[in-house]
Design a protein around this motif. Structure first.
Motif, PDB file in Angstrom:
ATOM      1  N   ALA A  37       0.673  -0.108   6.188  1.00 24.21           N
ATOM      2  CA  ALA A  37      -0.528  -0.414   6.634  1.00 24.21           C
ATOM      3  C   ALA A  37      -0.747  -2.033   6.746  1.00 24.21           C
ATOM      4  O   ALA A  37      -1.343  -2.499   7.674  1.00 24.21           O
ATOM      5  CB  ALA A  37      -1.961   0.008   5.808  1.00 24.21           C
ATOM      6  N   ILE A  38      -0.021  -2.781   5.791  1.00 25.42           N
ATOM      7  CA  ILE A  38       0.120  -4.215   5.977  1.00 25.42           C
ATOM      8  C   ILE A  38       0.869  -4.833   7.193  1.00 25.42           C
ATOM      9  O   ILE A  38       0.228  -5.623   7.650  1.00 25.42           O
ATOM     10  CB  ILE A  38       0.983  -4.601   4.786  1.00 25.42           C
ATOM     11  CG1 ILE A  38       0.433  -4.162   3.618  1.00 25.42           C
ATOM     12  CG2 ILE A  38       1.440  -6.192   5.055  1.00 25.42           C
ATOM     13  CD1 ILE A  38       1.310  -4.983   2.287  1.00 25.42           C
ATOM     14  N   ILE A  58      -1.151  -4.163  -7.636  1.00 26.63           N
ATOM     15  CA  ILE A  58      -1.376  -4.887  -6.264  1.00 26.63           C
ATOM     16  C   ILE A  58      -1.660  -6.430  -6.296  1.00 26.63           C
ATOM     17  O   ILE A  58      -1.054  -7.155  -5.586  1.00 26.63           O
ATOM     18  CB  ILE A  58      -2.290  -3.930  -5.787  1.00 26.63           C
ATOM     19  CG1 ILE A  58      -1.953  -2.582  -5.342  1.00 26.63           C
ATOM     20  CG2 ILE A  58      -2.920  -4.877  -4.417  1.00 26.63           C
ATOM     21  CD1 ILE A  58      -3.268  -1.716  -4.865  1.00 26.63           C
ATOM     22  N   ASN A  59      -2.370  -6.858  -7.319  1.00 22.22           N
ATOM     23  CA  ASN A  59      -2.652  -8.157  -7.498  1.00 22.22           C
ATOM     24  C   ASN A  59      -1.357  -9.245  -7.569  1.00 22.22           C
ATOM     25  O   ASN A  59      -1.258 -10.336  -7.206  1.00 22.22           O
ATOM     26  CB  ASN A  59      -3.602  -8.546  -8.550  1.00 22.22           C
ATOM     27  CG  ASN A  59      -5.218  -8.003  -7.969  1.00 22.22           C
ATOM     28  OD1 ASN A  59      -5.436  -7.840  -6.866  1.00 22.22           O
ATOM     29  ND2 ASN A  59      -5.798  -7.742  -9.246  1.00 22.22           N
ATOM     30  N   HIS A  63       0.842 -10.776  -3.301  1.00 25.91           N
ATOM     31  CA  HIS A  63       0.044 -11.944  -3.416  1.00 25.91           C
ATOM     32  C   HIS A  63       0.564 -12.984  -2.171  1.00 25.91           C
ATOM     33  O   HIS A  63      -0.198 -13.840  -1.717  1.00 25.91           O
ATOM     34  CB  HIS A  63       0.790 -12.809  -4.472  1.00 25.91           C
ATOM     35  CG  HIS A  63       2.243 -13.194  -4.725  1.00 25.91           C
ATOM     36  ND1 HIS A  63       2.951 -13.945  -4.054  1.00 25.91           N
ATOM     37  CD2 HIS A  63       3.112 -12.169  -5.314  1.00 25.91           C
ATOM     38  CE1 HIS A  63       4.396 -14.133  -4.162  1.00 25.91           C
ATOM     39  NE2 HIS A  63       4.223 -12.952  -4.935  1.00 25.91           N
ATOM     40  N   TRP A  64       1.668 -12.433  -1.356  1.00 29.01           N
ATOM     41  CA  TRP A  64       2.012 -13.129  -0.229  1.00 29.01           C
ATOM     42  C   TRP A  64       1.545 -12.657   1.058  1.00 29.01           C
ATOM     43  O   TRP A  64       1.381 -13.247   2.184  1.00 29.01           O
ATOM     44  CB  TRP A  64       3.581 -12.945  -0.017  1.00 29.01           C
ATOM     45  CG  TRP A  64       3.980 -11.218  -0.172  1.00 29.01           C
ATOM     46  CD1 TRP A  64       4.425 -10.712  -1.180  1.00 29.01           C
ATOM     47  CD2 TRP A  64       3.934 -10.406   0.879  1.00 29.01           C
ATOM     48  NE1 TRP A  64       4.606  -9.355  -0.829  1.00 29.01           N
ATOM     49  CE2 TRP A  64       4.219  -9.163   0.287  1.00 29.01           C
ATOM     50  CE3 TRP A  64       3.317 -10.248   2.179  1.00 29.01           C
ATOM     51  CZ2 TRP A  64       4.320  -7.873   0.971  1.00 29.01           C
ATOM     52  CZ3 TRP A  64       3.526  -9.162   2.884  1.00 29.01           C
ATOM     53  CH2 TRP A  64       4.028  -7.814   2.177  1.00 29.01           C
ATOM     54  N   GLN A 312       8.631  -8.204   5.038  1.00 30.75           N
ATOM     55  CA  GLN A 312       7.861  -9.472   5.308  1.00 30.75           C
ATOM     56  C   GLN A 312       8.949 -10.610   5.508  1.00 30.75           C
ATOM     57  O   GLN A 312       8.652 -11.435   6.501  1.00 30.75           O
ATOM     58  CB  GLN A 312       7.044  -9.757   4.208  1.00 30.75           C
ATOM     59  CG  GLN A 312       6.418 -11.155   4.260  1.00 30.75           C
ATOM     60  CD  GLN A 312       5.272 -11.115   5.159  1.00 30.75           C
ATOM     61  OE1 GLN A 312       4.782 -10.091   5.997  1.00 30.75           O
ATOM     62  NE2 GLN A 312       4.625 -12.339   5.504  1.00 30.75           N
ATOM     63  N   VAL A 313      10.016 -10.530   4.719  1.00 25.76           N
ATOM     64  CA  VAL A 313      11.006 -11.751   5.171  1.00 25.76           C
ATOM     65  C   VAL A 313      11.589 -11.840   6.343  1.00 25.76           C
ATOM     66  O   VAL A 313      11.653 -12.825   6.934  1.00 25.76           O
ATOM     67  CB  VAL A 313      11.964 -11.491   3.825  1.00 25.76           C
ATOM     68  CG1 VAL A 313      13.256 -12.500   4.220  1.00 25.76           C
ATOM     69  CG2 VAL A 313      11.259 -11.834   2.585  1.00 25.76           C
TER      70      VAL A 313
END
Length: 384
Positions: A37-38, A58-59, A63-64, A312-313
């Motif tokens: 989903a991200i 999750i928090n 965080h990124w 993500q990276v």
């Protein structure tokens, strides 16, 4: 147009205790759909749960990105008798329906990919007010009275000539705000269907289901692997740099042992333009100091969902998983082990990782395994 994703999670699970948080291929089950989903076309993803440990997770973990939020749902919406629609509408009321498109995602559907989400979202631009994911099954269905439902018994079709039947797999549902307000339901009056792979029909209601789904996910990740020139190597720490043991004093963590030859191997590897990164679930000052000494710039500490962070990276670096070599030793490395271009593991790694890694090194962790991996990468890259 604001598109919001919604993942409802309940703390209780009767069939499989702590199902949503239990590790599926080394990751909490709910992170499989959350990670996709991200990276989808959703603008915001909300995890709606009565489990405060998930909210804390999750928090800390995501965080990124500012795309993910975790909210505490009411006890009423998390009860055994409450419907998913009850939770959906409760949430929508709290934000005054501040969205244009609503996307319900089920955490127990780990085969969901960002492409499935995006196609369902796109259907709402084609005149439909809602969409759902389905699977095309070629099974012959019967009712309890002994009547065939989807074929003629006197003209039994061959599988290749049989259109089959579409079955709801419960993975993704999208709806316009207007439809949701009008019907108070995940589906409206003009519904589009989006087909997903047949394996996504599996439901996780028992331990045997869990085993089947986990193995299917492992095989899917492996099928999608491709190997290209290695431009980046990512390493776990404990059980890779070290032998996995830690010395503690009453003040806390005291010492870890590192092999100097491993450090030299990584230094040589960087001279061949291979970027070195470290990703560990531990948040250790000792590790931070050692990586600083090794001049490793990209060090990610305290990472529990390593696969989503790795994606993500590589997105930020504009590379592909095929360009990555990964060295890990335990179950929390497993998804990365099954997904990157080349995966390597020390000889004393856990059995499940050794079973799924591309290469089991001859050296143990903390005793030259990284140096051996570096030599493999340099020799492999010569062909390019």
């Amino acid at each position: 147009m604001k598109k919001i994703g919604f993942i409802p999670l309940r703390k209780g699970s009767k069939g499989i205790p702590n199902k949503n948080k239990r590790k599926m291929v080394g990751r909490p089950l709910f992170t499989w759909v959350l990670g996709e989903a991200i990276f989808s076309n959703l603008d915001e993803v909300v995890v709606y749960t009565d489990d405060e440990s998930i909210i804390e997770f999750i928090n800390k973990e995501y965080h990124w990105t500012n795309k993910v939020k975790a909210l505490l749902r009411s006890k009423e919406s998390a009860s055994d008798t409450a419907s998913t629609e009850f939770a959906m509408l409760e949430f929508c009321d709290t934000i005054n329906y501040d969205f244009d498109v609503f996307c319900l995602l089920q955490a127990t559907s780990p085969f969901t990919k960002k492409e499935d989400i995006n196609i369902c979202l796109d259907k709402l631009n084609e005149g439909y007010d809602s969409a759902l994911t389905v699977v095309n099954t070629h099974r012959f269905l019967w009712d309890k009275e002994g009547g065939a439902i989807n074929y003629n018994t006197q003209a039994r079709p061959r599988r290749q000539d049989f259109e089959g039947l579409l079955i709801e797999n419960g993975a993704v549902y999208t709806s316009t705000k207007e439809s949701l307000i009008s019907t108070k339901n995940r589906l409206g009056n003009n519904v589009a269907v989006v087909q997903m792979t047949e394996e996504s029909l599996y439901e996780i209601d028992s331990e045997s289901d869990w085993i089947v789904v986990e193995q299917s996910l492992i095989e899917r990740q492996k099928r999608e692997k491709k190997s290209k020139k290695i431009t980046h190597v990512v390493l776990d720490v404990d059980g890779v740099f070290t032998d996995g043991t830690i010395t503690y004093t009453k003040e806390g963590e005291h010492t870890k042992s590192f092999d100097m030859r491993d450090g030299m191997g990584l230094e040589i590897l960087r001279q061949f333009d291979v970027e070195v990164m470290v990703m560990t679930s531990e948040n250790s000052e000792l590790v931070s100091k050692r990586m600083e000494k090794l001049k490793i710039e990209h060090v990610f500490l305290g990472v529990k969902d390593k696969y989503t962070l790795l994606k993500q990276v590589i997105q930020n670096k504009k590379i592909n998983l095929s360009n990555v070599a990964y060295i890990g030793d335990d179950v929390n490395d497993l998804t990365n082990i099954c997904s990157v271009g080349w995966s390597l593991t020390p000889n004393n790694a856990t059995d499940v990782v050794k079973l799924n890694a591309d290469i089991v090194l001859s050296k143990n962790s903390g005793s030259g395994a990284i140096r051996e991996a570096c030599e493999f990468i340099m020799n492999y890259n010569k062909r390019f």
